[in-house]
Design an enzyme around this catalytic site. Structure first.
Site, mmCIF file in Angstrom:
data_model
loop_
_atom_site.group_PDB
_atom_site.id
_atom_site.type_symbol
_atom_site.label_atom_id
_atom_site.label_comp_id
_atom_site.label_asym_id
_atom_site.label_seq_id
_atom_site.Cartn_x
_atom_site.Cartn_y
_atom_site.Cartn_z
ATOM 1 N N HIS A 148 0.838 -1.210 0.000
ATOM 2 C CA HIS A 148 0.000 0.000 0.000
ATOM 3 C C HIS A 148 0.867 1.253 0.000
ATOM 4 O O HIS A 148 2.063 1.216 0.289
ATOM 5 C CB HIS A 148 -0.996 -0.033 1.148
ATOM 6 C CG HIS A 148 -0.472 0.300 2.509
ATOM 7 N ND1 HIS A 148 -0.546 1.571 3.041
ATOM 8 C CD2 HIS A 148 0.093 -0.467 3.473
ATOM 9 C CE1 HIS A 148 -0.062 1.566 4.280
ATOM 10 N NE2 HIS A 148 0.340 0.345 4.559
ATOM 11 N N ASP A 169 6.179 2.870 7.202
ATOM 12 C CA ASP A 169 4.863 2.285 6.915
ATOM 13 C C ASP A 169 4.053 3.257 6.069
ATOM 14 O O ASP A 169 3.497 4.232 6.581
ATOM 15 C CB ASP A 169 4.144 2.006 8.236
ATOM 16 C CG ASP A 169 2.779 1.367 8.044
ATOM 17 O OD1 ASP A 169 2.457 0.947 6.915
ATOM 18 O OD2 ASP A 169 2.028 1.298 9.031
ATOM 19 N N GLU A 188 -5.185 1.424 2.658
ATOM 20 C CA GLU A 188 -4.914 0.277 3.534
ATOM 21 C C GLU A 188 -5.051 0.659 4.991
ATOM 22 O O GLU A 188 -5.591 -0.107 5.800
ATOM 23 C CB GLU A 188 -3.506 -0.264 3.259
ATOM 24 C CG GLU A 188 -3.174 -1.562 3.986
ATOM 25 C CD GLU A 188 -2.556 -1.382 5.369
ATOM 26 O OE1 GLU A 188 -2.298 -2.379 6.049
ATOM 27 O OE2 GLU A 188 -2.326 -0.214 5.771
ATOM 28 N N GLU A 189 -4.565 1.859 5.332
ATOM 29 C CA GLU A 189 -4.551 2.254 6.735
ATOM 30 C C GLU A 189 -5.961 2.352 7.312
ATOM 31 O O GLU A 189 -6.175 2.090 8.489
ATOM 32 C CB GLU A 189 -3.824 3.589 6.903
ATOM 33 C CG GLU A 189 -2.347 3.551 6.564
ATOM 34 C CD GLU A 189 -1.521 2.704 7.514
ATOM 35 O OE1 GLU A 189 -2.096 2.052 8.404
ATOM 36 O OE2 GLU A 189 -0.286 2.691 7.357
ATOM 37 N N ASP A 199 4.640 -4.558 3.360
ATOM 38 C CA ASP A 199 3.942 -3.409 3.928
ATOM 39 C C ASP A 199 4.984 -2.543 4.621
ATOM 40 O O ASP A 199 5.571 -1.666 3.996
ATOM 41 C CB ASP A 199 2.859 -3.909 4.890
ATOM 42 C CG ASP A 199 1.984 -2.803 5.465
ATOM 43 O OD1 ASP A 199 2.375 -1.632 5.395
ATOM 44 O OD2 ASP A 199 0.900 -3.118 5.996
ATOM 45 N N HIS A 236 3.055 5.053 12.948
ATOM 46 C CA HIS A 236 1.813 5.824 12.802
ATOM 47 C C HIS A 236 1.867 7.188 13.484
ATOM 48 O O HIS A 236 0.823 7.751 13.821
ATOM 49 C CB HIS A 236 0.610 5.033 13.307
ATOM 50 C CG HIS A 236 0.182 3.929 12.390
ATOM 51 N ND1 HIS A 236 -0.996 3.239 12.567
ATOM 52 C CD2 HIS A 236 0.753 3.401 11.288
ATOM 53 C CE1 HIS A 236 -1.120 2.321 11.619
ATOM 54 N NE2 HIS A 236 -0.057 2.402 10.826
#
Length: 718
Positions: free
Chosen positions: A357, A367, A404-405, A432, A536
């Site tokens: 993604h 990420d 995706e998240e 990922d 994140h």
């Protein structure tokens, strides 16, 4: 800007790219799928000479220049960039739009008050460290939880550790109710959506999820900007969509959410099983600490104590009230998958799909764009091979997923859109969080575990030797440390074992989910791991990456090679390289463990002996098939179709109890784990719930699937 010394090191490693590729591969092992591997090995060497650390560096810097949350104009620009790169490498490329029901935060406020009404904290505090060049970008959205509803709640606070089922049960056993309370839990141990789900089941009014320094902060090592761990104000964003129900757009389970889909084909938000019902928001430990410190009531169990410098208490007795105000804007939002295709010459309908993604909560250096850079370098390698005249036997799709998240949306909608064609897909390969450090890791269905071992025996490691050798050494060293910890440090000498490297099982949380668990496409997931405390957060940026993850980008190069060879081998193997002997042995292990669990839970009337006998029969048939795979005899087209059918035989059209979207009888994310895989999930979750009738029915469904797989193998062995 990096220092001159760092630039010199990068240049040195970039110039050594061909040297790494020229190192001899470990070919002492046989390569399943090839009668004569020599031609493929030459192709592999040509491919491995292409991925470049310096190009990966440029790609990552471009992709992470600005925050690019799914559905934003910045996200669309990354789609255009990836599509341009794919086209330059000769891939037939499309940008494919889908729609998703997404939230963005309009206002988030958390305030805590003591028993006397004194204000203890107000937040969330902006994320900040000294010297980070990206943190003040105005396009960074406030930290929030995707799929959370709006809410305006004031209530007492109860601390529930990690928010696992056993944690909530412990509170119940202590006589502490969370009904009408705001539950504060720490990140870790399970998927954040599961924390909200159990709190919702128990009647909580809202949830706060914070990052405790015990789990990814100073307790583990130096926080950023001095090290890789989460700093004081770092916040972990993330979706709380109930992915254990289904993934993808929450209002269209099982249906591709294309632009223009009629409203009658969409659920109403209030009726969507995957949409949470109680407001949930994340906090840093800086903001959570005043709340936790003021909680009174019983002391927490020892294992619930985090690393903040005070004793933790359960709360819930009026000593702390929190006012949580969340105003979310929900709307249908366009997302953009980028799909690159290389047509196959012999088996054009047998697709090899590989993806990563592209969207991120902020900059997404690790990420997911460390994975995207590796994918782009793999695509660059394919482009060079195409220019040299190579054409794959099977059709290859290289996919850059969006959304995706927020809930694996781009991959799920595309998979649902192409469900008929994917019945012929021979594999889905995922990456990922591509590179967060130096330690290679992988998960896969059992039939592809030896396939990954074979690939990694061929790829050189920047540490020396092959990826497989370093992977094996890392596991052996970890086991030795564990033994010494358990036995006390002494003069005992521990030697490496002769067991193959362990490969994990596929749970959820990334884009392989719709392929293996909904459609039965054999899948893998690969990464290179390390300490990654800024997950994140606003600090998952290029500056953190070059400081902590891969300063010279040689692990990006390694990942591009592994990912690319997975695709090349599956696309060009004469016989599909599935190992069903390993699958059969693991089935026996799963059933034996479930039998022990049934006895422990006092559940009788389940015929595990017959089920284990069926798994042994599957293994025997698989051994006969393996002999034919090695000889490459008979009609290979029919044989390959039979080999592919076996994974699909493990699907149950009715799906799992309470979540029919998940159809695989052997692998699924657990309802109460979310990320981690639960093997033979229908059986094991019924046993955990001590539901004997459901366990019996699910065991029968599993046995039927095993028998179907056995029949397919027996036919293939002839």
């Amino acid at each position: 800007m990096p220092s001159t010394r760092v630039l010199l090191i990068v240049a040195a490693f970039a110039s050594s790219a061909v040297l790494f590729a020229a190192q001899p591969a470990d070919t002492s092992h046989s390569v399943l799928g090839y009668k004569n591997f020599a031609h493929q090995q030459q192709l592999d060497e040509q491919f491995m000479a292409v991925p470049s650390p310096s190009l990966a560096r440029q790609e990552l810097k471009t992709l992470t220049a600005v925050p690019h949350v799914a559905g934003t104009p910045e996200d669309y620009q990354t789609a255009l960039y990836v599509a341009k790169k794919f086209r330059e490498d000769g891939l037939e490329t499309q940008i494919v739009p889908y729609m998703a029901w997404l939230n963005t935060p309009r206002e988030i406020k958390v305030q805590a008050y003591g028993k006397s009404g004194k204000l203890l904290m107000t937040g969330p505090t902006p994320e900040h460290v000294k010297g980070d060049p990206y943190e003040n970008d105005p396009r960074i959205l406030p930290a929030f939880n995707g799929s959370s509803p709006s809410g305006d709640v004031t209530a007492d606070v109860v601390y529930a550790n990690y928010g696992r089922l056993q944690d909530f049960n412990k509170l119940r056993d202590m006589g502490i109710s969370v009904k009408g309370k705001i539950v504060i839990v720490r990140y870790g141990a399970n998927f954040r959506g599961v924390k909200a789900y159990i709190a919702q089941q128990r009647g909580a009014a809202g949830v706060i999820i914070y990052s405790d320094p015990y789990d990814d902060g100073y307790f583990r090592g130096d926080p950023y900007p001095h090290g890789p761990y989460r700093p004081e104000t770092g916040v972990q964003r993330g979706s709380i969509e109930y992915l254990f129900k289904y993934s993808g757009d929450e209002l269209t389970p099982g249906i591709a959410s294309k632009p223009g889909l009629p409203a009658k084909d969409r659920l109403k938000p209030a009726d969507a099983p995957a949409l949470p019902k109680i407001p949930t928001t994340p906090l840093s430990w800086h903001d959570a600490a005043p709340i936790l410190k003021a909680l009174a009531g019983p002391s927490v169990p020892h294992a619930w104590q985090g690393a903040l410098p005070f004793a933790y208490h359960i709360g819930g007795q009026g000593h702390v009230k929190v006012h949580m105000l969340l105003k979310m804007d929900y709307k249908y939002t366009k997302l953009w998958d980028v799909i690159g295709k290389i047509p196959g010459t012999e088996y054009p309908n047998d697709w090899v799909v590989a993806g990563n993604h592209r969207d991120a909560w902020t900059f997404g250096a690790v990420d997911p764009n460390s994975g995207t850079a590796a994918v782009l370098e793999a695509a660059h390698g394919f482009g060079v091979l195409l220019k040299n005249g190579w054409k794959p036997k099977r059709t290859i799709y290289i996919c850059s997923w969006d959304g995706e998240e927020e809930g694996l949306i781009g991959s799920t909608e595309w998979a649902e859109d192409h469900a008929t064609q994917l019945a012929h897909a021979v594999a889905y390969f995922n990456t990922d969080v591509g590179v967060s450090g130096k330690d290679f890791n992988a998960s896969a269905v059992p039939s592809l575990k030896n396939f990954i071992r074979s690939i990694t025996r061929e790829v050189p490691s920047p540490k020396g030797g092959t990826v497989y050798q370093q992977w094996k050494k890392s596991q052996d060293d970890a086991e030795a440390r564990a033994r010494m910890t358990n036995n006390g440090f002494n003069n005992t000498t521990y030697t490496a074992t002769h067991q193959p490297v362990r490969i994990g099982d596929l749970g959820s949380g990334s884009d392989y989910t719709p392929f293996i668990q909904h459609l039965g496409v054999p899948s893998t997931d690969v990464s290179s791991d390390g300490p990654y405390g800024v997950y994140h957060s606003a600090f998952d940026d290029y500056a953190w990456f070059v400081m902590n993850a891969d300063p010279t980008f040689v692990y990006e190069q390694e990942m591009a090679r592994v990912f690319g060879l997975e695709v090349l081998h599956m696309a060009d193997a004469s016989v599909l390289p599935y190992d069903y002997v390993t699958y059969g042995k693991e089935l026996q292990e799963y059933l034996t463990a479930a039998e022990a669990k049934a006895k422990k839970n006092g559940i009788t009337g389940l015929d595990f002996a017959a089920a284990i006998a069926d798994a042994k029969q599957f293994t025997t048939a698989a051994q006969a098939v393996l002999e034919r795979q090695q000889s490459e005899s008979g009609n290979l087209s029919t044989f390959n179709a039979q080999l592919r059918q076996v994974e699909e035989d493990f699907l149950n059209p009715a799906g799992l109890p309470g979540r029919p979207w998940f159809k695989h009888t052997v692998y699924a994310p657990g309802v109460y784990t979310g990320y981690a895989a639960v093997v033979i999930p229908g059986v094991n979750e019924a046993l955990d719930a001590k539901n004997a009738a459901q366990a019996k029915a699910q065991l029968a469904d599993l046995v039927t699937a095993i028998q179907h797989g056995t029949a397919t193998l027996q036919a293939a062995a002839k």
